[in-house]
Enzyme design. Structure first.
Site, PDB file in Angstrom:
ATOM      1  N   GLU A 127       0.797  -1.237   0.000  1.00  0.00           N
ATOM      2  CA  GLU A 127       0.000   0.000   0.000  1.00  0.00           C
ATOM      3  C   GLU A 127       0.827   1.284   0.000  1.00  0.00           C
ATOM      4  O   GLU A 127       0.300   2.361   0.294  1.00  0.00           O
ATOM      5  CB  GLU A 127      -1.002   0.001   1.167  1.00  0.00           C
ATOM      6  CG  GLU A 127      -2.046  -1.111   1.040  1.00  0.00           C
ATOM      7  CD  GLU A 127      -3.128  -1.048   2.100  1.00  0.00           C
ATOM      8  OE1 GLU A 127      -3.012  -0.228   3.039  1.00  0.00           O
ATOM      9  OE2 GLU A 127      -4.089  -1.827   2.009  1.00  0.00           O
ATOM     10  N   ASP A 128       2.094   1.206  -0.352  1.00  0.00           N
ATOM     11  CA  ASP A 128       2.887   2.432  -0.384  1.00  0.00           C
ATOM     12  C   ASP A 128       2.490   3.340  -1.548  1.00  0.00           C
ATOM     13  O   ASP A 128       2.636   4.576  -1.464  1.00  0.00           O
ATOM     14  CB  ASP A 128       4.380   2.097  -0.463  1.00  0.00           C
ATOM     15  CG  ASP A 128       4.906   1.545   0.854  1.00  0.00           C
ATOM     16  OD1 ASP A 128       4.086   1.358   1.775  1.00  0.00           O
ATOM     17  OD2 ASP A 128       6.116   1.299   0.961  1.00  0.00           O
TER      18      ASP A 128
END
Length: 865
Positions: free
Chosen positions: A429-430
């Site tokens: 989820e970066d």
């Protein structure tokens, strides 16, 4: 001299660094350990897993800690050859300074790295080893300040100090776990003595597309003087029989290698698709040392092809398309040093028992223990492993990049021979952080150096550095830039790559009945919260006055943002609510189970057929917990299964039947609730993971919820063929008809009034044996009358319980405990179809149960005379 190993696992003591009082040194547990566990063992802190105790131990994270031990020098060999003695640290958490006999021998700032230090010239008859662990949190804050001029440390989940620290990120707390920022020797420490040592043995293997041969290179890395021999023998064996062997030279860099070729290899398959055959790969250096690894031969592909839905995303193993149904995995404990190999095996075995064949190791934990990956090899579980970055904008200053390169190379080398390890992903989820803060990202810009100068420099790590390392260390491994990800498109794009579908629970808070509209090419995260069973709650929250929904202790334990608001919404939208602990626990569990049921069955329907794979896999967030809590986990910290676990298991049966009806809204301001308790039409399909056709008999019943009677003659379809490894659409927009004859024509809906709510129930059989069933209920369930269900029990043996009903029962749940093992739970029961479950670890009379609409929230099973 033969290789020897000497564990340094006992005789340790520790203290807080700034406490120099006379009695400050305390005995430590056996190494590996962590400071919280050692303080707890000495009675210095309360159990952090109970009540509000987490708050009273947070101070530990801001202190520095010292561990020390003494040990005698291992007996020196009589041989005349020179020997080497190495001191090995498999894992130090995290900022560690190590001294031996007063000499500093190591400084480490990365929890994920192991270290080997030659100490031959430093050893004495008696030796003093000391390790100082600086506060990771305080050092993290310092690093943020030092590098703030060159990088903005954006962070989701807890505080920014975690971002520059190469340490398990969940130690700072997460939306399912406590803030317990550990320190200490978290993996083993030992001495090794040798003249020659086989440091590693590995292979680069290519299985030909026809699966009839495999070839490649075998390697061994050899350390030491090699005074007696500069040769190493590399071999492959199956069941004790050698199938390849060659002795080859060791070069000046300590590397031995040879080509190999095998015909008709026995391949490794995921569970349900074939055997989990493993060969023994061995490197031997004369009589000095040898090292062996169990390896598997398999051909793996990630299929990403343009199609009618966008671009596919699914896995092909040994030429077979595999639907990846499974779970996301977080560390199984806040204190990972106490997770035994057996506990890992129990977790993985539980996955297979639940028809799950993929575990995604999430990027905010650890590079998992080899005992876990070994279990996956043995059982046939595919592993998706994130590199350890999660929910943040990570820096790229030179020392940081150097550290993560060492970390990534070590991780890939450790796991590259495990056939279960299917794919690496760069982070978790970066890229959602990149989107949220509108950081620089131009997918068309292919210059990695320009990425380093952008406001999102971590792109360099995920799209250049990590794939480069994977290619160099394991050329045939699969790599995915991050999760979720799809060719640089928005991370929520359902037409490409994988998605994290958090518009259920988070985001738009869609109703779970809308699952069929919320799928993607591969759903690598989604979830719904639920309470664990009552035993787990009551053991973790010890005061009876706090054992109720909404209490301070209950709210504190649930770490999800807006947890009670979201949970209450899903419960009250769907059920008539009782707020005693047992009743509310049951309702949260049924909500979670219903979400799993609808998501897995409808997204598995999208598996489709060869050449038209709309959805390649579904991974629930999450399988497990790191402490006793209420969360998205489908199995709690103590390995006690929630009803959702069983719902997933039923949806992932090798051959499963599914029914769905069009979604109808009941929550908008002017929604007409009339007619919601019945149906006009439905779809029915069969999903099969079998690689050959299956002949089935199908029965579809329309049953009155009020009376339990069939409102029309059952529809029977004989000799239906479930297509291999496909979804077979049996009925589409099928009308609920007034007779069997009319049903076969698919027209003229049966005129059932609002006062006669119905369910649609389907059963598939093969050779007279029930393979699977599914039941479609009107939604929302709170509009239905569940009174007087006529539930009865009987038992023909002390370990088997048969449940019968007069009228349909929804969400029948038996309270499970750590001692109780059930073959099924959280199911619906249909008149005329008794439910039989096997019970282990307790008497049937001790079981308690409830169901939706039950007049009592928790009642003992009473057997009929």
């Amino acid at each position: 001299m033969a290789f020897s190993k000497h564990p340094l696992d006992s005789g340790w003591e520790f203290r807080q660094k700034d406490d120099d009082s006379a009695n400050s040194w305390l005995p430590a547990r056996r190494i590996p350990s962590e400071v919280h566990l050692d303080l707890l063992a000495n009675g210095k802190i309360p159990d952090p897993f109970l009540d509000l105790n987490e708050l009273s131990v947070r101070w530990i994270a801001d202190k520095d800690w010292v561990y020390r031990t003494q040990f005698a020098q291992p007996k020196k060999p009589a041989a005349s050859e020179p020997t080497v003695t190495d001191l090995v640290f498999e894992g130090l958490d995290t900022f560690a300074t190590v001294s031996l006999n007063g000499t500093e021998i190591l400084k480490s700032d990365n929890m994920f790295l192991s270290h080997r230090v030659e100490v031959s010239k430093l050893l004495q008859d008696q030796n003093f080893l000391e390790i100082t662990f600086d506060s990771a949190r305080m050092r993290g804050l310092q690093l943020v300040e030092e590098h703030s001029h060159e990088h903005t440390f954006y962070v989701r989940q807890t505080e920014v100090s975690r971002i520059p620290v190469r340490k398990a990120q969940y130690h700072w707390g997460w939306d399912w776990g406590p803030i317990l920022t550990t320190a200490g020797p978290w993996r083993p420490i030992y001495l090794e003595q040798y003249t020659v040592r086989v440091a590693d043995v590995w292979a680069q293997i290519n299985v030909n597309s026809d699966l009839k041969s495999c070839s490649g290179l075998l390697f061994a890395k050899v350390d030491g003087g090699y005074t007696a021999s500069r040769k190493a023998t590399l071999s492959i064996a199956l069941d004790g029989e050698t199938v390849f062997e060659k002795t080859c030279d060791v070069d000046e860099n300590g590397l031995a290698q040879t080509e190999f070729n095998l015909s008709q290899p026995k391949l490794w398959y995921p569970h349900g698709y074939g055997t989990q055959t493993r060969y023994a790969l061995m490197a031997t250096v004369s009589s000095y040392d040898k090292k062996s690894k169990l390896i598997g031969f398999r051909r793996t592909e990630l299929i990403q092809e343009k199609d009618d839905y966008g671009k596919s995303f699914y896995f092909r193993i040994n030429g077979i398309d595999v639907f990846a149904g499974g779970s996301c995995w977080i560390p199984a404990d806040s204190f990972v040093s106490q997770i035994s190999g057996q506990r890992y095996h129990d977790w993985m075995k539980l996955m297979i028992e639940g028809n799950q064949i993929m575990a995604r190791v999430w990027g905010g934990g650890i590079y998992e223990a080899e005992s876990m990956i070994d279990a996956c090899d043995e059982l046939g579980i595919l592993v998706w492993h994130d590199f350890q970055f999660a929910c943040g904008s990570y820096p790229t200053y030179p020392s940081y990049l150097e550290s993560i390169e060492q970390e990534a190379r070590e991780a890939v080398r450790r796991y590259r021979m495990h056939p279960s390890l299917l794919i690496w992903a760069g982070s978790n989820e970066d890229y959602q952080v990149q989107e949220r803060y509108q950081l620089d990202y131009n997918y068309e810009d292919k210059d990695p150096q320009s990425w380093l100068r952008s406001s999102f420099p971590a792109r360099y790590t995920y799209e250049y550095l990590l794939p480069k390392i994977v290619k160099e260390e394991d050329p045939f491994a699969l790599y995915h830039a991050t999760s979720p990800w799809g060719d640089g498109k928005p991370t929520a794009d359902p037409t490409v790559g994988d998605i994290h579908q958090w518009n259920i629970w988070h985001g738009a808070m869609n109703r779970y009945q809308e699952c069929s509209e919320l799928g993607g090419r591969f759903v690598s995260e989604f979830g719904m919260e639920a309470y664990p069973h009552l035993e787990t709650i009551r053991n973790a929250i010890t005061s009876p006055r706090q054992q109720h929904p909404g209490s301070m202790a209950m709210d504190f334990r649930n770490k999800a943002i807006d947890h009670e608001r979201r949970m209450a919404t899903y419960v009250t939208e769907n059920f008539l609510v009782k707020y005693d602990l047992a009743s509310y626990t049951h309702l949260t569990q049924v909500v979670q189970a219903e979400t799993m049921h609808m998501a897995y069955k409808t997204w598995r329907r999208d598996w489709g057929r060869e050449g038209s794979r709309k959805c390649g896999g579904v991974l629930v967030w999450q399988l497990n917990d790191c402490w006793p809590t209420m969360s998205w986990a489908v199995v709690d910290y103590h390995l006690v299964k929630k009803p959702a676990y069983y719902a997933i298991s039923r949806a992932l049966e090798p051959v499963a039947v599914g029914i769905s009806t069009p979604y109808r809204d009941w929550t908008s301001g002017h929604a007409d609730p009339r007619g919601l308790t019945t149906f006009e039409k439905f779809d029915l399909w069969i999903a099969s993971s079998k690689v050959h056709p299956v002949n089935l008999d199908l029965t579809v019943r329309i049953i009155s919820i009020r009376t339990g009677e069939d409102v029309q003659q059952p529809m029977r379809h004989y000799a239906i063929t479930a297509l291999p490894n496909s979804t077979t659409e049996v009925l589409r927009h099928h009308a609920v008809a007034s007779s069997e004859k009319e049903a076969s024509k698919i027209h003229q809906p049966y005129n059932i009034t609002q006062d006669e709510p119905i369910i649609i129930h389907a059963v598939i059989k093969a050779e007279g044996k029930v393979l699977a069933s599914d039941t479609c209920w009107p939604q929302p369930l709170k509009y239905l009358d569940f009174s007087d269900r006529g539930v009865t029990f009987k038992s023909t043996s002390p370990t088997q319980l048969t449940i019968s009903v007069s009228r349909p029962v929804k969400g029948f749940v038996i309270e499970e405990t750590r001692a109780t093992k059930l073959s099924d739970n959280g199911f619906d029961i249909i008149p005329g179809e008794d439910r039989v479950i096997n019970v282990e670890g307790g008497g049937i009379d001790d079981l308690k149960y409830t169901y939706v609409g039950s007049p009592e929230s928790s009642v003992h099973v009473k057997l009929s005379a």
